[in-house]
Motif scaffolding. Structure first.
Motif, PDB file in Angstrom:
ATOM      1  N   GLY A   1      -4.670  -0.878  -2.385  1.00  0.00           N
ATOM      2  CA  GLY A   1      -4.809   0.073  -3.472  1.00  0.00           C
ATOM      3  C   GLY A   1      -4.629  -0.543  -4.841  1.00  0.00           C
ATOM      4  N   ALA A   2      -5.044  -1.792  -5.005  1.00  0.00           N
ATOM      5  CA  ALA A   2      -4.884  -2.487  -6.284  1.00  0.00           C
ATOM      6  C   ALA A   2      -6.079  -2.234  -7.194  1.00  0.00           C
ATOM      7  CB  ALA A   2      -4.730  -3.990  -6.059  1.00  0.00           C
TER       8      ALA A   2
ATOM      9  N   ARG B   1       0.823  -1.227   0.000  1.00  0.00           N
ATOM     10  CA  ARG B   1       0.000   0.000   0.000  1.00  0.00           C
ATOM     11  C   ARG B   1       0.842   1.256   0.000  1.00  0.00           C
ATOM     12  NH1 ARG B   1      -1.926   3.900   3.119  1.00  0.00           N
ATOM     13  NH2 ARG B   1      -0.639   3.260   4.896  1.00  0.00           N
ATOM     14  N   THR B   2       1.965   1.231   0.696  1.00  0.00           N
ATOM     15  CA  THR B   2       2.769   2.440   0.862  1.00  0.00           C
ATOM     16  C   THR B   2       3.798   2.640  -0.251  1.00  0.00           C
ATOM     17  OG1 THR B   2       4.280   1.186   2.308  1.00  0.00           O
ATOM     18  CG2 THR B   2       2.519   2.453   3.364  1.00  0.00           C
ATOM     19  N   GLN B   3       3.831   1.766  -1.229  1.00  0.00           N
ATOM     20  CA  GLN B   3       4.769   1.948  -2.341  1.00  0.00           C
ATOM     21  C   GLN B   3       4.280   3.064  -3.268  1.00  0.00           C
ATOM     22  OE1 GLN B   3       7.844   0.325  -2.870  1.00  0.00           O
ATOM     23  NE2 GLN B   3       7.378  -0.203  -0.737  1.00  0.00           N
ATOM     24  N   PRO B   4       5.154   3.993  -3.615  1.00  0.00           N
ATOM     25  CA  PRO B   4       4.727   5.110  -4.468  1.00  0.00           C
ATOM     26  C   PRO B   4       4.467   4.714  -5.918  1.00  0.00           C
ATOM     27  CG  PRO B   4       7.077   5.242  -4.034  1.00  0.00           C
ATOM     28  CD  PRO B   4       6.550   4.138  -3.171  1.00  0.00           C
ATOM     29  N   ALA B   5       5.132   3.671  -6.398  1.00  0.00           N
ATOM     30  CA  ALA B   5       4.943   3.242  -7.788  1.00  0.00           C
ATOM     31  C   ALA B   5       3.571   2.614  -7.964  1.00  0.00           C
ATOM     32  CB  ALA B   5       6.031   2.251  -8.184  1.00  0.00           C
ATOM     33  N   GLY B   6       3.021   2.718  -9.155  1.00  0.00           N
ATOM     34  CA  GLY B   6       1.729   2.137  -9.439  1.00  0.00           C
ATOM     35  C   GLY B   6       1.657   1.672 -10.875  1.00  0.00           C
ATOM     36  N   PRO B   7       0.635   0.881 -11.223  1.00  0.00           N
ATOM     37  CA  PRO B   7      -0.434   0.431 -10.340  1.00  0.00           C
ATOM     38  C   PRO B   7       0.016  -0.695  -9.411  1.00  0.00           C
ATOM     39  CG  PRO B   7      -0.669  -0.570 -12.496  1.00  0.00           C
ATOM     40  CD  PRO B   7       0.483   0.381 -12.613  1.00  0.00           C
TER      41      PRO B   7
ATOM     42  N   GLY C   1       7.044  -6.447  -8.404  1.00  0.00           N
ATOM     43  CA  GLY C   1       6.381  -7.732  -8.546  1.00  0.00           C
ATOM     44  C   GLY C   1       5.863  -7.962  -9.947  1.00  0.00           C
ATOM     45  N   LEU C   2       4.572  -8.240 -10.061  1.00  0.00           N
ATOM     46  CA  LEU C   2       3.948  -8.502 -11.357  1.00  0.00           C
ATOM     47  C   LEU C   2       4.064  -7.274 -12.256  1.00  0.00           C
ATOM     48  CD1 LEU C   2       2.251 -10.593 -12.958  1.00  0.00           C
ATOM     49  CD2 LEU C   2       0.208  -9.482 -12.023  1.00  0.00           C
ATOM     50  N   PHE C   3       4.529  -7.487 -13.480  1.00  0.00           N
ATOM     51  CA  PHE C   3       4.748  -6.404 -14.448  1.00  0.00           C
ATOM     52  C   PHE C   3       5.650  -5.305 -13.881  1.00  0.00           C
ATOM     53  CE2 PHE C   3       0.395  -8.033 -15.475  1.00  0.00           C
ATOM     54  CZ  PHE C   3       0.753  -8.727 -16.623  1.00  0.00           C
ATOM     55  N   GLY C   4       6.508  -5.685 -12.933  1.00  0.00           N
ATOM     56  CA  GLY C   4       7.449  -4.738 -12.359  1.00  0.00           C
ATOM     57  C   GLY C   4       6.849  -3.769 -11.360  1.00  0.00           C
ATOM     58  N   LYS C   5       5.636  -4.050 -10.887  1.00  0.00           N
ATOM     59  CA  LYS C   5       4.938  -3.131  -9.985  1.00  0.00           C
ATOM     60  C   LYS C   5       4.710  -3.779  -8.613  1.00  0.00           C
ATOM     61  CE  LYS C   5       4.620   0.009 -13.174  1.00  0.00           C
ATOM     62  NZ  LYS C   5       5.389   1.262 -13.073  1.00  0.00           N
ATOM     63  N   PRO C   6       4.439  -2.967  -7.586  1.00  0.00           N
ATOM     64  CA  PRO C   6       4.198  -3.517  -6.248  1.00  0.00           C
ATOM     65  C   PRO C   6       3.050  -4.524  -6.257  1.00  0.00           C
ATOM     66  CG  PRO C   6       4.520  -1.143  -6.136  1.00  0.00           C
ATOM     67  CD  PRO C   6       4.426  -1.486  -7.584  1.00  0.00           C
ATOM     68  N   THR C   7       3.296  -5.691  -5.661  1.00  0.00           N
ATOM     69  CA  THR C   7       2.331  -6.778  -5.740  1.00  0.00           C
ATOM     70  C   THR C   7       2.243  -7.528  -4.412  1.00  0.00           C
ATOM     71  OG1 THR C   7       2.886  -7.090  -8.077  1.00  0.00           O
ATOM     72  CG2 THR C   7       1.669  -8.861  -7.003  1.00  0.00           C
ATOM     73  N   ALA C   8       1.018  -7.824  -4.000  1.00  0.00           N
ATOM     74  CA  ALA C   8       0.778  -8.681  -2.839  1.00  0.00           C
ATOM     75  C   ALA C   8       0.318 -10.039  -3.339  1.00  0.00           C
ATOM     76  CB  ALA C   8      -0.278  -8.078  -1.923  1.00  0.00           C
ATOM     77  N   VAL C   9       0.922 -11.086  -2.813  1.00  0.00           N
ATOM     78  CA  VAL C   9       0.535 -12.449  -3.159  1.00  0.00           C
ATOM     79  C   VAL C   9       0.019 -13.129  -1.901  1.00  0.00           C
ATOM     80  CG1 VAL C   9       1.263 -14.650  -4.142  1.00  0.00           C
ATOM     81  CG2 VAL C   9       2.349 -12.529  -4.911  1.00  0.00           C
ATOM     82  N   ASN C  10      -1.218 -13.602  -1.959  1.00  0.00           N
ATOM     83  CA  ASN C  10      -1.803 -14.360  -0.853  1.00  0.00           C
ATOM     84  C   ASN C  10      -2.386 -15.654  -1.391  1.00  0.00           C
ATOM     85  OD1 ASN C  10      -2.768 -11.215   0.153  1.00  0.00           O
ATOM     86  ND2 ASN C  10      -1.603 -12.486   1.567  1.00  0.00           N
ATOM     87  N   ASN C  11      -2.310 -16.715  -0.595  1.00  0.00           N
ATOM     88  CA  ASN C  11      -2.923 -17.947  -1.061  1.00  0.00           C
ATOM     89  C   ASN C  11      -4.413 -17.967  -0.708  1.00  0.00           C
ATOM     90  OD1 ASN C  11      -3.022 -18.677   1.642  1.00  0.00           O
ATOM     91  ND2 ASN C  11      -2.068 -20.664   1.337  1.00  0.00           N
TER      92      ASN C  11
END
Length: 206
Positions: free
Chosen positions: A70-71, A24-30, A147-157
């Protein structure tokens, strides 16, 4: 979610709220959310059971998680050998789009797994979704940064996410988890027990 103490059910038991806050706190998006539903360990079928019996709970869980980090886009990376679960998810997602719950500002896409055990690793999932060979990436940078596509990503199972709605609605317990019992037992199936239960106690249940 933070107050509940929910930790990831994928094995590492990392605090879920801390992972979400880092994204959430990463400035890069999406920002992106990925649900890891590529369960390919021998004798595991809890994710399939959850998705086939209550797919709406997964959509709700992912919507809450996406709001928290914020995804704008989420992906379900689903084991390729689960055609019924795949069809169920597509039907439910289409219904949610028709009702206006998805598609405007936030959407979910189902990606069929590549059939490789290594794709269960979170960075290998990124490569697979992007159309590359499902191989793990070096860390750092970590998924919450790149992460995904070079952007901040959360992975949960799947199991981690299924805990979220009950926690948000009423502070449901986060100290329980699902176990698959199969083989030489009387009642094979998925069992929910308190964390700390012994293997012997679970076998008695089956």
């Amino acid at each position: 979610v933070e107050a509940s103490g929910l930790t990831g059910r994928g094995g590492a038991a990392f605090p879920t709220a801390r992972k979400w806050e880092a994204v959430r706190t990463q400035p890069a998006g999406p920002h992106y959310l990925v649900c890891n539903a590529d369960e390919s360990e021998p004798g595991t079928f809890k994710d399939r059971t959850l998705i086939e019996n209550d797919p709406y709970a997964l959509i709700e869980s992912m919507a809450i998680a996406a709001l928290a980090i914020g995804a704008v886009q989420a992906y379900v990376y689903l084991r390729g050998e689960y055609p019924r679960a795949e069809a169920t998810l597509h039907h439910v997602i289409d219904e949610c789009r028709t009702r206006g719950y998805l598609g405007d500002g936030f959407d979910i896409t189902v990606v069929r797994g590549a059939g490789a055990y290594i794709c269960g690793e979170e960075t290998a999932i990124f490569n697979s979704i992007e159309g590359h060979r499902g191989e793990p990436r070096n860390k750092p940078p970590f998924p919450f940064q790149v992460g995904l596509f070079g952007k901040p990503t959360a992975v949960n199972n799947v199991e981690t996410l299924y805990n979220v709605p009950s926690i948000v609605l009423g502070g449901g317990p986060a100290n329980r988890r699902l176990f698959c019992l199969s083989g030489a037992v009387e009642r094979p199936g998925v069992y929910e027990v308190e964390l700390g239960a012994t293997l012997g106690e679970m076998i008695v249940l089956a």
